[in-house]
Design a protein around this motif. Structure first.
Motif, mmCIF file in Angstrom:
data_model
loop_
_atom_site.group_PDB
_atom_site.id
_atom_site.type_symbol
_atom_site.label_atom_id
_atom_site.label_comp_id
_atom_site.label_asym_id
_atom_site.label_seq_id
_atom_site.Cartn_x
_atom_site.Cartn_y
_atom_site.Cartn_z
ATOM 1 N N SER A 26 35.650 3.804 -140.003
ATOM 2 C CA SER A 26 35.553 3.156 -141.301
ATOM 3 C C SER A 26 35.175 3.907 -142.455
ATOM 4 N N VAL A 27 34.354 4.903 -142.563
ATOM 5 C CA VAL A 27 34.126 5.666 -143.721
ATOM 6 C C VAL A 27 34.138 7.301 -143.385
ATOM 7 N N GLY A 28 34.607 7.581 -142.449
ATOM 8 C CA GLY A 28 34.871 9.050 -142.262
ATOM 9 C C GLY A 28 35.204 9.881 -143.114
ATOM 10 N N ARG A 29 36.210 9.329 -143.895
ATOM 11 C CA ARG A 29 36.745 10.252 -145.070
ATOM 12 C C ARG A 29 35.628 10.201 -146.395
ATOM 13 N N HIS A 30 34.694 9.422 -146.366
ATOM 14 C CA HIS A 30 33.889 9.498 -147.450
ATOM 15 C C HIS A 30 32.354 10.017 -147.152
ATOM 16 N N VAL A 31 32.040 10.454 -145.866
ATOM 17 C CA VAL A 31 30.824 10.839 -145.561
ATOM 18 C C VAL A 31 31.041 12.436 -145.446
ATOM 19 N N ARG A 32 29.726 13.095 -145.691
ATOM 20 C CA ARG A 32 29.653 14.334 -145.331
ATOM 21 C C ARG A 32 28.855 14.603 -144.056
ATOM 22 N N ARG A 33 28.111 13.676 -143.726
ATOM 23 C CA ARG A 33 27.125 13.701 -142.621
ATOM 24 C C ARG A 33 26.940 12.390 -141.845
ATOM 25 N N VAL A 34 26.797 12.422 -140.667
ATOM 26 C CA VAL A 34 26.490 11.098 -139.981
ATOM 27 C C VAL A 34 25.485 11.106 -139.066
ATOM 28 N N PRO A 35 24.551 10.068 -139.278
ATOM 29 C CA PRO A 35 23.472 9.821 -138.243
ATOM 30 C C PRO A 35 23.911 9.237 -137.065
ATOM 31 N N ASP A 36 23.019 9.066 -136.039
ATOM 32 C CA ASP A 36 23.421 8.490 -134.592
ATOM 33 C C ASP A 36 22.950 6.902 -134.708
ATOM 34 N N GLY A 37 22.451 6.450 -135.664
ATOM 35 C CA GLY A 37 22.186 4.985 -135.740
ATOM 36 C C GLY A 37 20.787 4.769 -135.275
ATOM 37 N N GLU A 38 20.025 5.740 -134.903
ATOM 38 C CA GLU A 38 18.552 5.379 -134.406
ATOM 39 C C GLU A 38 18.765 4.093 -133.443
ATOM 40 N N THR A 39 19.538 4.084 -132.527
ATOM 41 C CA THR A 39 19.843 2.978 -131.569
ATOM 42 C C THR A 39 18.690 2.794 -130.728
ATOM 43 N N GLY A 40 18.606 1.541 -130.055
ATOM 44 C CA GLY A 40 17.748 1.265 -129.047
ATOM 45 C C GLY A 40 16.241 0.980 -129.461
ATOM 46 N N ALA A 41 15.379 1.500 -129.026
ATOM 47 C CA ALA A 41 14.013 1.476 -129.117
ATOM 48 C C ALA A 41 13.604 1.885 -130.657
ATOM 49 N N ARG A 42 14.635 2.762 -131.123
ATOM 50 C CA ARG A 42 14.293 3.532 -132.453
ATOM 51 C C ARG A 42 14.810 2.653 -133.680
ATOM 52 N N ALA A 43 15.400 1.377 -133.209
ATOM 53 C CA ALA A 43 16.013 0.438 -134.533
ATOM 54 C C ALA A 43 15.087 0.057 -135.432
ATOM 55 N N ASN A 44 13.855 -0.114 -135.118
ATOM 56 C CA ASN A 44 12.866 -0.706 -136.041
ATOM 57 C C ASN A 44 12.093 0.407 -136.676
ATOM 58 N N TRP A 45 12.589 1.374 -137.126
ATOM 59 C CA TRP A 45 11.913 2.588 -137.850
ATOM 60 C C TRP A 45 10.790 3.184 -136.670
ATOM 61 N N THR A 46 9.589 3.031 -137.376
ATOM 62 C CA THR A 46 8.346 3.785 -136.487
ATOM 63 C C THR A 46 7.877 2.857 -135.790
ATOM 64 N N PHE A 47 8.284 1.876 -135.292
ATOM 65 C CA PHE A 47 7.482 0.878 -134.503
ATOM 66 C C PHE A 47 7.276 1.172 -133.021
ATOM 67 N N TRP A 48 8.521 2.137 -132.631
ATOM 68 C CA TRP A 48 8.528 2.680 -131.464
ATOM 69 C C TRP A 48 7.446 3.832 -131.109
ATOM 70 N N GLN A 49 7.100 4.318 -132.214
ATOM 71 C CA GLN A 49 5.806 5.486 -131.912
ATOM 72 C C GLN A 49 4.659 4.930 -131.543
ATOM 73 N N GLY A 50 4.446 3.458 -131.527
ATOM 74 C CA GLY A 50 3.472 2.621 -130.955
ATOM 75 C C GLY A 50 2.867 3.445 -129.608
ATOM 76 N N ASP A 51 4.078 3.482 -128.733
ATOM 77 C CA ASP A 51 3.699 4.074 -127.273
ATOM 78 C C ASP A 51 3.419 5.062 -127.511
ATOM 79 N N VAL A 52 3.587 6.263 -128.434
ATOM 80 C CA VAL A 52 3.061 7.540 -128.572
ATOM 81 C C VAL A 52 1.474 7.567 -128.617
ATOM 82 N N PHE A 53 0.879 6.651 -129.698
ATOM 83 C CA PHE A 53 -0.293 6.539 -129.934
ATOM 84 C C PHE A 53 -1.087 5.946 -128.557
ATOM 85 N N ALA A 54 -0.444 5.082 -128.182
ATOM 86 C CA ALA A 54 -1.161 4.581 -126.839
ATOM 87 C C ALA A 54 -1.114 5.144 -125.850
#
Length: 334
Positions: A26-54
């Protein structure tokens, strides 16, 4: 005029490979860098870090302190804060797993010559979300140490010339706007000290950027900024304080702001010549037409910028991603 596109981070598809392929198509010719999408457990930003604190010894919870921006239990110290040690946070493991996929797809010609982008939250975000307010100041140093250890693992494993690190900065603006309580005595200096320290921790030959953010819970900001003044002040100060190059700054633009007044403080933006500016003015709600109005308004104050959304895509449905990526490409060519 073709404008560059920046992807903030989260893209809620099935996995990193699906994200890389969708972005390239879609946008390969427009971007200079690409993220991995933070998929799965990481999708909702830092909520998944709750398991780390636990699972961290020295922290306990009584499951209190939930709220709109904190729907998780709050952890508090059970002993001496100087003895607190976090184990793996998971950021390095996720990045290195995605890096293998990125490298394979690039070698196969699926991805063009792009950098791999790793987006990391500033420590203030998970500390505010997961720690009891009475202990936030005491717990933050241990978490920062652990996060910088994750950064070191990432930068040791991925070649510098192929890597970009982005510090996601949101909670800080909630504090500056008086929406979130702060545990920092001198708030402005404390925030700038932290952001500079985090930036300088990135090796100088790794590309560095900051995503400045006002939140995206239920696609709403925790407060709509009056204008870009806080954003510009932070961007200018960090750019001046860093002892290494600054690759880019990303600033959000609310849906309703098609007026020149919102962008007026950008006249005083003082970024290094090589630093890219991205404005998060793309909104699915009003599409390319709305983005064009915001571009016109922005051009009253600054004449060289790329485009992005205000925040990541993580709180959207996967079915919405193709159209949103296509919208990026359309706006880039306006």
């Amino acid at each position: 005029m073709t404008r560059g596109v920046h992807l903030v981070g989260s893209v809620p598809l099935g996995d990193a490979e699906e994200v890389f392929r969708a972005v390239a198509a879609s946008v390969g010719r427009h971007v200079r860098r690409v993220p991995d999408g933070e998929t799965g457990a990481r999708a909702n930003w830092t909520f998944w870090q709750g398991d780390v604190f636990a699972r961290t010894p020295g922290l306990v919870t009584d499951d209190v302190g939930r709220g709109e921006y904190s729907p998780t239990p709050k952890y508090r110290l059970a002993g001496d804060p100087s003895a607190l040690r976090f184990g793996s946070l998971g950021y390095a493991a996720a990045a290195l797993s995605s890096w293998v996929v990125f490298r394979r797809l690039r070698a196969a010609g699926v991805l063009p010559d792009l950098r791999f982008q790793v987006s990391l939250p500033t420590p203030m975000a998970p500390i505010r979300l997961h720690v009891d307010p009475r202990d936030q100041a005491a717990v933050e140093p241990a978490y920062e140490t652990a996060l910088l250890r994750e950064l070191e693992l990432i930068t040791d494993a991925i070649p510098a010339g192929e890597l970009s690190i982005q510090w996601d900065t949101a909670v800080e603006f909630g504090m500056l706007e008086g929406v979130f309580p702060s545990w920092v005595p001198d708030l402005r200096e404390g925030i700038l000290d932290r952001l500079t320290r985090l930036g300088d921790a990135v090796p100088s030959d790794v590309e560095l950027g900051y995503h400045l953010c006002y939140g995206d819970s239920a696609h709403k900001q925790f407060v709509e900024p009056k204008d870009t003044s806080h954003l510009v002040a932070v961007a200018n100060a960090v750019a001046a304080r860093l002892s290494r190059p600054l690759g880019w700054i990303h600033l959000p633009v609310p849906l309703s702001r098609t007026d020149a007044a919102y962008f007026e403080p950008l006249r005083t933006l003082a970024l290094p010549a090589a630093t890219e500016l991205y404005l998060g003015l793309i909104h699915a709600t009003d599409g390319a037409a709305g983005a064009a109005d915001r571009i016109t308004a922005a051009l009253s104050a600054v004449d060289n910028f790329g485009v992005a959304t205000e925040c990541g895509f993580g709180r959207r449905q996967p079915a919405a991603v193709p159209a949103l990526l296509a919208l990026h490409a359309a706006v880039a060519d306006l």
